[in-house]
Structures are given as structure tokens and as C-alpha cells.
Scaffold this active site. Structure first.
Site, PDB file in Angstrom:
ATOM      1  CD  GLU A  79      -5.080  -3.287 -10.311  1.00  0.00           C
ATOM      2  OE1 GLU A  79      -5.354  -3.233  -9.103  1.00  0.00           O
ATOM      3  OE2 GLU A  79      -4.348  -4.176 -10.796  1.00  0.00           O
ATOM      4  NE  ARG A  88      -8.379  -2.904   5.958  1.00  0.00           N
ATOM      5  CZ  ARG A  88      -8.362  -4.036   5.273  1.00  0.00           C
ATOM      6  NH1 ARG A  88      -7.903  -4.065   4.037  1.00  0.00           N
ATOM      7  NH2 ARG A  88      -8.805  -5.144   5.834  1.00  0.00           N
ATOM      8  CE  LYS A 103       0.575  -2.721   4.458  1.00  0.00           C
ATOM      9  NZ  LYS A 103      -0.683  -2.998   3.708  1.00  0.00           N
ATOM     10  CG  ASP A 132       1.816  -5.205   1.779  1.00  0.00           C
ATOM     11  OD1 ASP A 132       2.268  -5.792   0.776  1.00  0.00           O
ATOM     12  OD2 ASP A 132       0.843  -4.423   1.709  1.00  0.00           O
ATOM     13  N   GLY A 160      -6.358  -7.561  -8.689  1.00  0.00           N
ATOM     14  CA  GLY A 160      -6.276  -7.384 -10.133  1.00  0.00           C
ATOM     15  C   GLY A 160      -6.412  -8.746 -10.815  1.00  0.00           C
ATOM     16  CG  LEU A 206       6.668  -1.780  -4.816  1.00  0.00           C
ATOM     17  CD1 LEU A 206       5.396  -1.581  -5.645  1.00  0.00           C
ATOM     18  CD2 LEU A 206       7.734  -0.758  -5.189  1.00  0.00           C
ATOM     19  CG  ASN A 261      -3.999  -5.112   3.235  1.00  0.00           C
ATOM     20  OD1 ASN A 261      -3.128  -4.417   2.722  1.00  0.00           O
ATOM     21  ND2 ASN A 261      -4.496  -6.184   2.654  1.00  0.00           N
TER      22      ASN A 261
HETATM   23  C1  UD1 Z   1      -2.051  -4.321  -6.147  1.00  0.00           C
HETATM   24  C2  UD1 Z   1      -2.152  -4.619  -7.632  1.00  0.00           C
HETATM   25  C3  UD1 Z   1      -3.216  -5.688  -7.856  1.00  0.00           C
HETATM   26  C4  UD1 Z   1      -2.884  -6.917  -7.059  1.00  0.00           C
HETATM   27  C5  UD1 Z   1      -2.670  -6.582  -5.593  1.00  0.00           C
HETATM   28  C6  UD1 Z   1      -2.122  -7.775  -4.856  1.00  0.00           C
HETATM   29  C7  UD1 Z   1      -1.628  -2.583  -8.840  1.00  0.00           C
HETATM   30  C8  UD1 Z   1      -2.173  -1.419  -9.543  1.00  0.00           C
HETATM   31  N1  UD1 Z   1      -2.514  -3.413  -8.344  1.00  0.00           N
HETATM   32  O1  UD1 Z   1      -3.279  -3.757  -5.769  1.00  0.00           O
HETATM   33  O2  UD1 Z   1      -3.304  -6.025  -9.220  1.00  0.00           O
HETATM   34  O3  UD1 Z   1      -3.901  -7.900  -7.188  1.00  0.00           O
HETATM   35  O4  UD1 Z   1      -1.728  -5.514  -5.447  1.00  0.00           O
HETATM   36  O5  UD1 Z   1      -2.063  -7.504  -3.484  1.00  0.00           O
HETATM   37  O6  UD1 Z   1      -0.430  -2.749  -8.786  1.00  0.00           O
HETATM   38  N2  UD1 Z   1       2.734   0.965  -2.810  1.00  0.00           N
HETATM   39  C9  UD1 Z   1       3.714   1.932  -2.758  1.00  0.00           C
HETATM   40  N3  UD1 Z   1       3.480   3.126  -3.311  1.00  0.00           N
HETATM   41  C10 UD1 Z   1       2.319   3.423  -3.942  1.00  0.00           C
HETATM   42  C11 UD1 Z   1       1.317   2.437  -3.989  1.00  0.00           C
HETATM   43  C12 UD1 Z   1       1.552   1.212  -3.428  1.00  0.00           C
HETATM   44  O7  UD1 Z   1       4.793   1.687  -2.197  1.00  0.00           O
HETATM   45  O8  UD1 Z   1       2.200   4.545  -4.428  1.00  0.00           O
HETATM   46  C13 UD1 Z   1       3.005  -0.347  -2.201  1.00  0.00           C
HETATM   47  C14 UD1 Z   1       2.124  -0.619  -1.009  1.00  0.00           C
HETATM   48  O9  UD1 Z   1       2.769  -0.212   0.182  1.00  0.00           O
HETATM   49  C15 UD1 Z   1       1.956  -2.117  -1.064  1.00  0.00           C
HETATM   50  C16 UD1 Z   1       2.051  -2.441  -2.545  1.00  0.00           C
HETATM   51  O10 UD1 Z   1       2.682  -1.341  -3.141  1.00  0.00           O
HETATM   52  O11 UD1 Z   1       3.036  -2.790  -0.414  1.00  0.00           O
HETATM   53  C17 UD1 Z   1       0.687  -2.699  -3.160  1.00  0.00           C
HETATM   54  O12 UD1 Z   1      -0.084  -1.533  -3.069  1.00  0.00           O
HETATM   55  P1  UD1 Z   1      -1.646  -1.579  -2.790  1.00  0.00           P
HETATM   56  O13 UD1 Z   1      -2.162  -0.211  -2.753  1.00  0.00           O
HETATM   57  O14 UD1 Z   1      -1.922  -2.452  -1.632  1.00  0.00           O
HETATM   58  O15 UD1 Z   1      -2.136  -2.278  -4.130  1.00  0.00           O
HETATM   59  P2  UD1 Z   1      -3.515  -2.980  -4.368  1.00  0.00           P
HETATM   60  O16 UD1 Z   1      -4.533  -1.950  -4.651  1.00  0.00           O
HETATM   61  O17 UD1 Z   1      -3.795  -3.952  -3.325  1.00  0.00           O
HETATM   62 CA    CA Z   2      -2.961  -4.424  -1.130  1.00  0.00          CA
END
Ligand code: UD1
Ligand code: CA
Length: 450
Positions: A154, A15, A22, A105, A140, A8, A226
């Protein structure tokens, strides 16, 4: 077990405050995405699918540069991690192995950890990578009963009691691919963020009677990046590990904290690396070679017994065979120096083949570029290139040939010949003294007139 990686990386990375997506910010000279792909390579994946959003084209190019078979899929709107994984569905239709979700990331997941997850998958339907956080912050939380993972909650949606759980979700998750996509279809976005949470699939799976468990790793492995400050800290961690690994492998680092590694730097046992050396990508330094202080190397190969620097620059395609000497202020690009060749001072060698034991005098330059095309210089074995020779490529110098100091070589030199190509010197008797007298008289007049 066949495995597919889903990485992902669609998030905006707000940020970072950057035009660059990123996941393309580098650590040790490679985009963090490539670190994630390299980590995943431990599972010998059959397929790799990158989920990209912002800067998807650039992300795709970087992924393909590392793995020409990697597929990039677009997540136009970032509606959450489950929605992101769902975008990989078409690319994995009919794939009958495991899928493992990694984050672009989160570059430092180890091979051992991924192997432990693969092993745990043999006895559980879903495996989640967890860690005990020093400060659990907004991660989470993993709700477990003994070995069983019941659900993930979460932070935003968690009760105080759930927030007190120390075991956190890294985001890495593994299941049979078809099952993963089935479970994701049931995910809804009725939560505090209004997002489709990948983490919800655990509760959904458990309600269906499927099993889930947690594999734990060190918090340092799941480090997510981040901000630029976090990127700098991650780079420092990466360098510290690279230095420690090199020392462990028998490399001599005179001042480890001043040597900078790339993600793929290979240094042989008993190589000596002096102070302030920088390795760009794709460098191999063999056993017993010495890289002296303040040298910069990228895309090159340094063989046994060779010495480089101080103050040398080896650019992509520099191939130094055994016992080659490259000295101070020498730049080498796309050139092979055969065994025992020497270029010790102030030289540029580009697009060239230098024969064994040939000596390149100070100030020698291969004039390889005519403003449009690059041309090659070939020099045989046991040749002697006089100081300040300009080799106007394409040009060939034979074995045991010589060039006189200051020669501009525009024609090939046969084996054993000496080429002299410079204006003939003429001495004017007593003229220097006359010149001095004349100039001194001019100066004296100027002082008097002031
Ligand atoms: C997520 C997890 C959380 C965990 C944390 C660890 C979920 C709901 N939560 O939270 O339990 O502790 O990661 O770092 O999964 N991304 C996409 N598309 C989207 C959303 C996210 O590609 O629509 C990618 C982001 O670029 C990133 C990763 O998924 O690489 C995580 O997304 P992020 O929004 O950072 O999740 P957290 O809220 O940190
Ligand atoms: Ca994150």
C-alpha cells in the site's frame, strides 16, 4: 470453472457528501453497483455476494432488482478490504469454485479483462488485475519479478523505491474461493492504516509457495469513483463510449454529444437519432426507426419504421409497432400502438391499446386515473378519434369507429359507430355585433372618466 462474485461496497463514500450510499449513485441511469454486477456477469457467476455497510438495505434492494439471487452481507464496521471480503465467507461456505473480488465503486471493468483473468487463473493460484497509472498517486503498488507477483504494498506503507513502481493494484483479485478465505484469516492489521488489507494475501500466499500473477488492463477500466466530480467525469466517459459504440453499430446520431444513453439502451442499425434525445433505462429502438429532436424515452420499444417526436415523451410500457407515428407534445405510457397507428399532436395515451392504422386527433386524452385506480382504454383498428376527445376509461372504442371532435367518451362505442358527446351548438343572430358595441361603449366611458 464456477465463479462467485464478491462486490465490496461498504465504504462510507464520505467524499460524495451524500445520503445515498456511494455505490448507488447512478451512471447511465443505473447504480454503479449494477455496472459492477453487469461486468461480473461476463463470468456467468453462480453466486453474487455484495458486502454492504452504509445504507445496506438500499444497497440490497438495488442488487436484488438487478439479480434476484444476489445476496447482500453486512459489514458493520469497515476495518479494511480483507475484513470486507471475510464477511462474504459464510455465504460462500462449501462453494468449490473461484471467487473474484470487485469494487462497487469501480464500474467499468470489461468482460474481456475478466475473461483474461479467468484464463490466467488456470495457471496461477491468485490473479490480480493491475494497470500502469499515468499518475500512480496513492494506489497500492504491485511488486513483481517477471510474471510473478511477489506482494502488494500500500502507498502509505511503501518505501520511496516501491512508490516509484508504475504498476498499480486495481483491487480486482481472483482465487479459489476456499483458498481466498484461508489466506484472509492470516491477514493482520499492523500497518500504517491499522486496516486489514486484502492486498496482504499475496505476500502470505507466496510465503506458502502459492503462485500469483498480474493481468493488466487499461487505466480507464479501473477508474474508481470517490467524489461527485469523479462521478460526473465517469458519466461523461460512459456517454462517450455509448455514443461511439452506437455509431460503430450503424446508428445515425445527428449530434452525438447531445444524445444521452442509459446503461442498456439498444438502438438498431440505421436508426436515426436527432439532436437532444434522452434515453432512460430499458429502451429498444429497432432498425430504421427515427427519434426526432428533444424526445425523452424510457422503458419503451419502438419498432421498425416508426417515428417519434420532435418533443415526444415515451414512458415505461410504451410499445410502438411498425410504422407508428408519434408526434410533438405526445406522451405515451403503458400503451400499445399497433402497426401504422398515429398520434401526431398534443396527446396523452396512458394504459391503452390502440388498433392498427387508427388515427388519434390532436388534444386527445385517455382519462386513465380516477384518483384511486388506473383504467384501460381499448380502441380498435382503423378508428378515427376526433380532436380533443376525452376517453374516460375503462372504455372500448370499436373498429372503424369515430368520435366527433370534443367528445367525452364515457360509454363503449360499437364497431363502425360515430359517437358525438358534446353540447349542441346554437347561433344567436347578430348577437356578436351587439356585444362588441356594448363593450366598446364601456371602454370609451372608462377612458373619458380617467
Ligand atoms: C484499495 C487497495 C489498493 C488499490 C485501490 C484501488 C487495499 C488495502 N488497497 O485501496 O491497493 O490500489 O483500492 O482503488 O485493498 N471497502 C469495504 N469495506 C472496508 C474497506 C473498503 O467495503 O472495510 C470497499 C470500499 O467501499 C471500496 C473498496 O472496498 O469499494 C476499496 O476500498 P478503499 O478504502 O477505497 O481502498 P483504497 O484505500 O482505495
Ligand atoms: Ca478507493
Amino acid at each position: 470453472m464456477k465463479t462467485a462474485l464478491i462486490i465490496l461496497g461498504a465504504g462510507m463514500g464520505t467524499r460524495m457528501n451524500s445520503e445515498l450510499p456511494k455505490v448507488l449513485h447512478p451512471i447511465g441511469g443505473a447504480p454503479m453497483l449494477v455496472h459492477a454486477m453487469r461486468a461480473g456477469a461476463a463470468l456467468s457467476p453462480e453466486k453474487t455476494v455484495i458486502v454492504a455497510g452504509h445504507g445496506a438495505e438500499a444497497v440490497s434492494r438495488a442488487a436484488l432488482a438487478y439479480d434476484p439471487e444476489a445476496q447482500t452481507v453486512l459489514q458493520v464496521e469497515q476495518l479494511g478490504t480483507a475484513h470486507a471480503v471475510a464477511q462474504a465467507g459464510d455465504a460462500l461456505t462449501g462453494f468449490d469454485g473461484d471467487a473474484i473480488v470487485l469494487y462497487g465503486d469501480t464500474p467499468f471493468i470489461s468482460a474481456e479483462t475478466l475473461e483474461a483473468m479467468a484464463k490466467a487463473r488456470t495457471s496461477h493460484d491468485i490473479v490480480v488485475l493491475g494497470f500502469e497509472a499515468a499518475d500512480a498517486g496513492r494506489y497500492g503498488r504491485l511488486v513483481t519479478q517477471g510474471d510473478v507477483l511477489e506482494r502488494i504494498v500500500e502507498f502509505k506503507d511503501a518505501t520511496d523505491e516501491e512508490r516509484s513502481i508504475k504498476l498499480c493494484n486495481s483491487g480486482v483479485i481472483s482465487a479459489k474461493s476456499s483458498m481466498l478465505f484461508d489466506l484472509i484469516e492470516a491477514v493482520k492489521n499492523d500497518n500504517a492504516s491499522g486496516e486489514y488489507y486484502l492486498t496482504d494475501i499475496i505476500g502470505i500466499a507466496r510465503a506458502k509457495g502459492l503462485s500469483a500473477t498480474v493481468v493488466r488492463c487499461d487505466e480507464a477500466e479501473t477508474l474508481g469513483i470517490n467524489s461527485r466530480a469523479e462521478l460526473i467525469a465517469a458519466e461523461a466517459d460512459f456517454q462517450a463510449r455509448a455514443r461511439a459504440a452506437a455509431i460503430e453499430d450503424g446508428v445515425t446520431l445527428l449530434a452525438p454529444e447531445t444524445v444521452f444513453f442509459a446503461y442498456d439502451t439498444y438502438l438498431g442499425r440505421d436508426a436515426i437519432i436527432e439532436q437532444n434525445v434522452v434515453f432512460g433505462p430499458n429502451v429498444t429502438v429497432e432498425t430504421g426507426a427515427t427519434i426526432r429532436a428533444f424526445s425523452h424515452l424510457e422503458g419503451c420499444h419502438v419498432s421498425r419504421g416508426a417515428t417519434v417526436g420532435p418533443y415526444a415523451r415515451l414512458r415505461p410500457g410504451a410499445e410502438l409497432q411498425e410504422n407508428v407515428h408519434v408526434g410533438n407534445f405526445v406522451e405515451i405510457k403503458n400503451a400499445i400502438l399497433a402497426e401504422g397507428a398515429k398520434a401526431n399532436h398534443l396527446t396523452y395515451i396512458g394504459d391503452a391499446d390502440i388498433g392498427a392504422r387508427t388515427n388519434i386527433g390532436a388534444g386527445t386524452i385517455t382519462c386513465n386515473y380516477d384518483g384511486v385506480f388506473k383504467h384501460r382504454t381499448t380502441i380498435g383498428a382503423d378508428a378515427f378519434i376526433g380532436s380533443n376527445t376525452m376517453l374516460v376509461a375503462p372504455v372500448t372504442v370499436g373498429d372503424q369507429a369515430m368520435t366527433a371532435t370534443g367528445t367525452v367518451v364515457t360509454e363503449n362505442i360499437p364497431n363502425g359507430d360515430l359517437a358525438v358527446g358534446r353540447a349542441r351548438q346554437e347561433n344567436k343572430t347578430g348577437l356578436a355585433v351587439k356585444m362588441f358595441e356594448k363593450l366598446k361603449a364601456v371602454k370609451a366611458k372608462r377612458v373619458k372618466d380617467q
